[in-house]
Design a protein around this motif. Structure first.
Motif, PDB file in Angstrom:
ATOM      1  N   ARG A 225      11.133  52.920  76.885  1.00  0.00           N
ATOM      2  CA  ARG A 225      11.163  54.160  76.113  1.00  0.00           C
ATOM      3  C   ARG A 225      11.778  55.264  76.953  1.00  0.00           C
ATOM      4  O   ARG A 225      12.018  55.107  78.147  1.00  0.00           O
ATOM      5  CB  ARG A 225       9.748  54.563  75.682  1.00  0.00           C
ATOM      6  N   GLY A 226      12.009  56.383  76.303  1.00  0.00           N
ATOM      7  CA  GLY A 226      12.529  57.552  76.999  1.00  0.00           C
ATOM      8  C   GLY A 226      13.988  57.817  76.686  1.00  0.00           C
ATOM      9  O   GLY A 226      14.628  57.125  75.874  1.00  0.00           O
ATOM     10  N   ARG A 227      14.502  58.834  77.358  1.00  0.00           N
ATOM     11  CA  ARG A 227      15.901  59.215  77.151  1.00  0.00           C
ATOM     12  C   ARG A 227      16.837  58.150  77.713  1.00  0.00           C
ATOM     13  O   ARG A 227      16.716  57.750  78.872  1.00  0.00           O
ATOM     14  CB  ARG A 227      16.170  60.569  77.822  1.00  0.00           C
ATOM     15  N   GLY A 228      17.778  57.693  76.866  1.00  0.00           N
ATOM     16  CA  GLY A 228      18.723  56.665  77.274  1.00  0.00           C
ATOM     17  C   GLY A 228      18.301  55.265  76.916  1.00  0.00           C
ATOM     18  O   GLY A 228      19.033  54.310  77.212  1.00  0.00           O
ATOM     19  N   SER A 229      17.144  55.091  76.295  1.00  0.00           N
ATOM     20  CA  SER A 229      16.696  53.742  75.938  1.00  0.00           C
ATOM     21  C   SER A 229      17.359  53.227  74.668  1.00  0.00           C
ATOM     22  O   SER A 229      17.327  52.032  74.408  1.00  0.00           O
ATOM     23  CB  SER A 229      15.177  53.730  75.759  1.00  0.00           C
TER      24      SER A 229
END
Length: 331
Positions: A225-229
């Motif tokens: 998860r998270g930004r760029g996933s």
């Protein structure tokens, strides 16, 4: 004409003060001072008494009592008179395990009392720095001070109860205690420190086989998860994705703490190996490419075969720098 009192006021006018005895005044013959009179001698005596009381030095406190007062400091457990745990004494016949169980039970009771009464926030001098605020999809803050400290106390009580149940299976937890059936942890990926590495590809693997193997070995569920996933072309509504506004991380979930720790160890091994090993020498990357070629049907299993031109096993025929050997090629 004789004098007689008139009305209800029967007190005669004169120099006698209220409450004094007229007979004693007549017998002694001394004149009592009136309210407006000034006695110089009594004024001097009062002034001298006030001066003596000001100049008198305060009593010196006892050294032992003063040192004991200095040693008394505020602690997180409260005063000794009101704290049951501080006044309790352990007998010498108790073993180390029994002493640990006794201390754990006292701590569990204290946390339970604080959770029931709502006394979860420590005083001003014992608070930690507040993190940046986070909000849910409804706009409500999810990391308030009371929520953070209550969650911390609940996690501590859960850990103590589980340890106590392992030591003593007959132990009965508090009535309001609910055993956790879901444990989760986050492992953040150092993308900013290593911008050229494809951590997501190493963790997922071809067709997701690497991630499935980690989940099978650890017994937990892992999601990135998270930004760029999520790729740019496949981006969805970020409000419905948990942890979309956080840094890139692996969210590990399991039904026990041991499985979560095992999953964290496997994920960190892959991340650490990718950071310290060059991409061309990474065995995991090489095996993933080989597995992907096998899944696509483009694998040429000619490793370990000798060159048909010169007979060397260090290179292939198209990489050979020797002259063409017709006899060897025919053989």
């Amino acid at each position: 004409m004789s004098w007689a009192p008139t009305g209800a006021n029967t007190v005669p006018l004169g120099r006698r003060r209220r409450g004094s005895n007229a007979a004693s005044e007549q017998q002694t013959g001394e004149e009592q001072p009136t309210q407006g009179s000034f006695d110089a001698q009594s004024a001097v005596e009062r002034a001298r008494a006030i001066a003596n009381s000001v100049l008198v030095k305060p009593p010196v406190p006892d050294t032992a009592m003063d040192s004991e007062r200095k040693r008394r400091r505020k602690n997180r457990w409260g005063d000794r008179d009101t704290n049951v745990a501080a006044s309790a004494a352990l007998t010498s016949n108790m073993s180390k395990e029994q002493a640990e169980s006794y201390a754990a039970i006292l701590r569990i009771d204290e946390i339970t009392r604080r959770l029931r009464t709502g006394d979860v926030v420590p005083p001003d001098g014992q608070r930690s720095r507040s993190p940046p605020p986070t909000y849910n999809t409804e706009g409500k803050r999810t990391n308030t001070r009371e929520h953070r400290y209550r969650r911390r106390l609940e996690d501590e009580r859960t850990r103590l109860v589980e340890d106590q149940l392992r030591r003593d299976p007959a132990y009965r937890p508090p009535a309001d205690f609910r055993r956790r059936s879901r444990f989760s942890e986050k492992v953040f990926i150092p993308v900013d420190d290593n911008p050229g590495l494809n951590f997501i590809g190493l963790l997922i693997g071809p067709r997701g086989n690497t991630l499935k193997k980690i989940e099978g070995d650890s017994g937990c569920k892992i999601s990135i998860r998270g930004r760029g996933s999520i790729k740019e072309g496949k981006r969805r509504d970020d409000t419905n994705i948990p942890g979309a506004d956080e840094d890139l991380h692996c969210h590990i979930v399991a039904d026990s703490e041991e499985k979560v720790k095992r999953g964290i160890r496997l994920v960190r091994e892959i991340i650490q190996k990718a950071c310290v090993t060059p991409e061309g020498h990474n065995d995991l990357k090489r095996n993933q490419l080989r597995e992907l070629a096998a899944l696509n049907g483009t694998l040429r299993d000619d490793e370990g075969q000798a060159c048909t031109n010169c007979g060397s096993i260090e290179h292939r025929k198209w990489e050979c720098t020797e002259e063409s050997n017709v006899t060897l090629s025919l053989v």
